[in-house]
Design an enzyme around this catalytic site. Sequence first.
Site, PDB file in Angstrom:
ATOM      1  N   GLU A 320      -2.230  12.057  -2.470  1.00 58.21           N
ATOM      2  CA  GLU A 320      -1.246  11.887  -3.469  1.00 58.21           C
ATOM      3  C   GLU A 320      -0.934  12.887  -4.497  1.00 58.21           C
ATOM      4  O   GLU A 320      -0.538  12.381  -5.608  1.00 58.21           O
ATOM      5  CB  GLU A 320      -0.791  10.392  -3.759  1.00 58.21           C
ATOM      6  N   GLU A 410      -1.012   6.272   4.597  1.00 54.51           N
ATOM      7  CA  GLU A 410      -0.834   5.041   3.776  1.00 54.51           C
ATOM      8  C   GLU A 410       0.641   4.603   4.067  1.00 54.51           C
ATOM      9  O   GLU A 410       1.551   5.367   3.512  1.00 54.51           O
ATOM     10  CB  GLU A 410      -1.004   4.986   2.406  1.00 54.51           C
TER      11      GLU A 410
END
Length: 475
Positions: A320, A410
């Site tokens: 991320e 995720e």
Amino acid sequence: MTRLTGLLYGLAALASLTTAKPVCRDESTKFEAEDAVLSGTEILTTQSGFSGTGYVGGFDTSTDKITFTIPSSSTKLYDLSIRYAGIYGDKKTTVILNSGASTEVSLPSTDFFSTVSGGQILLNEGTNTLEIVNNWGWYLIDYILITPSAKREAHNINTSLVNPAASTEAKTLYAYLRSIYGKKILSGQQDLSYANYVATLTGKTPALVASDLIDYSPSRVAYQGNVSQAVEEAITHHQRGGLVSILWHWNAPAGLYDTSENPWWSGFYTRATDFDIAATLADPTGANYTVLIRDIDAIAYQLKRLQNAGVPVLWRPLHEAEGGWFWWGAKGAAPAKALYHILYDRLTNVHGLNNLIWVWNSVAQDWYPGDEVVDIVSADVYAQGNGPMSVQYNELVVLGNDKKLVAAAEVGAAPKPDLLVAYEAHWLWFCVWGDSFINNAEWNSPAVLTEIYNHDYVLTLDEIQDWKTIGAAQL
Ligand SMILES: *[C@@H]1O[C@H](CO)[C@@H](O)[C@H](O)[C@H]1NC(C)=O
Ligand SMILES: *[C@@H]1O[C@H](CO)[C@@H](O)[C@H](O)[C@H]1NC(C)=O
Ligand SMILES: *[C@@H]1O[C@H](CO)[C@@H](O)[C@H](O)[C@H]1NC(C)=O
Ligand SMILES: [Ca+2]
């Protein structure tokens, strides 16, 4: 032809005698905004260049919308495009299909009418509704165009891993992954304990378990000692025939605030440290560079334990990054990419870690570290509704030029397999986050999870026991 389609064709034929009412079939079908049902919005004509008899504006309160009624002759996937004018600057709109899934669509500033993609929509046979709802407001809508989606072309996944010295275990796993890509999805769960929770709930154990190296970060070991069991848990899952993914919430090497608001254990967050990755990389002889490398070496030690145990690892470092909320992404794309290259070089060439399959985890082109250091591209998607996440899937196919496998590394909500198939969103795996997500019915109801885990399209631990044999046969 079912009775319903027969009826629709009949109605469409009847309508065409009066005013031609469009029905989505095999060609592009245009629906003029001015012919739709308007709520809080109005038909306008002053901006030139519109199609039909006008366009719709007046989006100024949150409930303002246009509702299109869209008949379709079959259940089918379509591309949606929106003709609009953004004469008041950059805006966003919300598109809602059949009162369910909503998508946010950016409408960049324009001086005239132009067209933007609204992603894909799965229309049901019969009548559908599509709403364009205010969101930022202050834009003009001319029409929507609905075109059957082209069938996805065959993927063209590279047969080699980026590390020329990759181990037989890593190559075998990669060959297995390529063999299922586009045909099935691997179920996955963050943390061994939650994987076992899923098994109890659904009767099926996830094929893949993800472990976090967070507690091996030296700045955490300094506070709490060596407490992590992440490597042992990964080995346990490997030994029962499962696949292993590893991420690392890297607690910053130095500069932790360690206040009550930002305690030491939140030190992977940008807000909890003043560790400056750009300044650190600019001075390779400095003390901060030294502790950066010390941390990489500490993590290499753990990855080496996995290599020694014969575990090939789907390795997803610096996740991320583009969000900026973790310190490795806080100074923009350039230092994050440079750090990724340092990691790749040190783990591969200094530590000889050849059991790693390198998973990059951002959708943005600017942040991509390069084809030569990435085996799999991935995204983290947190959206309720168990949808197919097709927008991100399509972005990643473009990012990897369809040569890289694509994973949902995720997710908040496990995707419904029927939607994955309908949208041709060929995620290689999904991995649901642990606490507050897998055990939270707002994200994953037990009934939906059970349906997903028992679906034919979803591979579970019992169904992948022969992955080494299948992979080895393709080497
Ligand atoms: C496949 O990957 C290897 C290793 O990174 C690279 O050398 C090669 O150019 C790639 N092939 C294609 C067709 O992209
Ligand atoms: C933690 O484990 C590492 C690797 O075995 C070792 O080098 C280090 O001394 C240990 N630290 C503590 C505080 O126990
Ligand atoms: C090294 O990092 C620490 C913690 O962020 C910071 O306080 C210090 O100024 C940095 N040192 C240099 C020489 O930049
Ligand atoms: Ca129009």
